[in-house]
Design an enzyme around this catalytic site. Structure first.
Site, PDB file in Angstrom:
ATOM      1  N   THR A   1      28.627  -5.074  -1.791  1.00  0.00           N
ATOM      2  CA  THR A   1      30.045  -4.878  -1.488  1.00  0.00           C
ATOM      3  C   THR A   1      30.200  -3.629  -0.625  1.00  0.00           C
ATOM      4  OG1 THR A   1      30.698  -5.866  -3.594  1.00  0.00           O
ATOM      5  CG2 THR A   1      32.343  -4.516  -2.474  1.00  0.00           C
TER       6      THR A   1
ATOM      7  N   ARG B   1      34.499 -11.433  -8.417  1.00  0.00           N
ATOM      8  CA  ARG B   1      33.494 -12.481  -8.236  1.00  0.00           C
ATOM      9  C   ARG B   1      33.611 -13.555  -9.309  1.00  0.00           C
ATOM     10  NH1 ARG B   1      28.084  -8.917  -7.753  1.00  0.00           N
ATOM     11  NH2 ARG B   1      27.159 -11.001  -7.471  1.00  0.00           N
TER      12      ARG B   1
ATOM     13  N   LEU C   1      30.633   0.492  -6.450  1.00  0.00           N
ATOM     14  CA  LEU C   1      30.739  -0.831  -5.840  1.00  0.00           C
ATOM     15  C   LEU C   1      29.386  -1.512  -5.948  1.00  0.00           C
ATOM     16  CD1 LEU C   1      32.668   0.076  -2.536  1.00  0.00           C
ATOM     17  CD2 LEU C   1      33.634  -0.965  -4.605  1.00  0.00           C
ATOM     18  N   ASP C   2      29.388  -2.839  -6.109  1.00  0.00           N
ATOM     19  CA  ASP C   2      28.136  -3.587  -6.135  1.00  0.00           C
ATOM     20  C   ASP C   2      27.363  -3.346  -4.840  1.00  0.00           C
ATOM     21  OD1 ASP C   2      28.749  -4.669  -8.613  1.00  0.00           O
ATOM     22  OD2 ASP C   2      29.686  -6.463  -7.750  1.00  0.00           O
ATOM     23  N   ARG C   3      26.067  -3.514  -4.909  1.00  0.00           N
ATOM     24  CA  ARG C   3      25.197  -3.193  -3.777  1.00  0.00           C
ATOM     25  C   ARG C   3      25.627  -3.856  -2.469  1.00  0.00           C
ATOM     26  NH1 ARG C   3      20.771  -5.858  -2.213  1.00  0.00           N
ATOM     27  NH2 ARG C   3      20.697  -6.974  -4.187  1.00  0.00           N
TER      28      ARG C   3
END
Length: 241
Positions: A96, A192, A92-94
């Protein structure tokens, strides 16, 4: 005027490198707006706020599988480093938050789950808080092209890979919509990019034109695969009123 990291260092009595790291991690706001560049020039009277990282919560640890509720601002690879012998099965993105799966390296569980991801036999549900009003459910089917360098950035482009995102409005307050999002594909920054593409960027998504917020307002709430279901409750900041 002075550079943001120097002012933060002075005000919070920390080193320049610590101040830069905090800003680079997205944890610092200046006068209520999140800072994205440590070298931004600011008035010496600027007021800074530093956001805490929520604790990591284990959802399930059974056999070779480890499922955690990842807090925003904690890197997926930093979580892997905490659990020796485990590997990430996705990331997961930082900023998120939500369900993140790990398994013991090279275990049968790891191999089976990786195969399930590749075969698109994983159902993933996210929640996103976006700018603007989205009154109806819809499907975004637009190819995504990703450029990778020091950091990745994606865009909708005819030469990109297939990307399919289903969105359903859960609540609307003012000019914000909380969306339930289901993805069929797993392209880099897919949700996104798709939401920005339709003119409703996620709040806090500075990379794709989102309005100011304390964090990227994207949460991975549910994963279902191989007869298993895992859930991470929606963080309080998503509950618009």
């Amino acid at each position: 005027m002075e550079k943001a990291y120097k002012l933060l260092s002075l005000q919070k009595h920390i080193s320049h490198s610590q101040a830069k790291s905090l800003i680079d991690s997205g944890l610092v706001s200046a006068n209520g707006r999140k800072l994205t560049l440590a070298r931004t020039l600011l008035d010496p009277k600027t007021s800074f706020q530093i956001q805490d990282i929520a604790p990591l919560r284990i959802i399930e640890q059974k056999g070779d599988l480890l499922v955690v509720d990842k807090p925003a601002f904690l890197e997926s690879y930093a979580i892997q480093a905490r659990f020796q012998g485990y590997e990430l099965l996705h990331r997961l993105d930082r900023e998120t938050s939500g369900v993140l799966l790990l398994a013991r390296s090279q275990s049968q569980t790891a191999l089976e789950i990786i195969r399930a991801f590749k075969a698109r036999k994983v159902e993933k549900i996210y929640y996103a808080l976006v700018s603007g009003i989205i009154p109806e459910s819809s499907t975004i089917n637009a190819p995504i092209l990703t450029k990778k360098g020091k950091s990745a950035k994606s865009k909708v482009h005819k030469d990109g890979l297939e990307a399919i995102t289903h969105i359903t409005p859960e609540s609307i307050v003012g000019k914000k919509t909380l969306l339930r999002v289901k993805i069929e594909t797993g392209r880099t920054h897919q949700i996104r990019v798709h939401l920005a593409h339709i003119g409703h960027p996620i709040l806090g998504d500075t990379l794709y034109g989102g309005a100011n917020a304390a964090r990227l307002m994207l949460h991975a709430s549910d994963i279902e695969l191989l007869g298993m279901k895992f859930h991470a409750p929606l963080p309080e900041e998503f509950r618009i009123r």
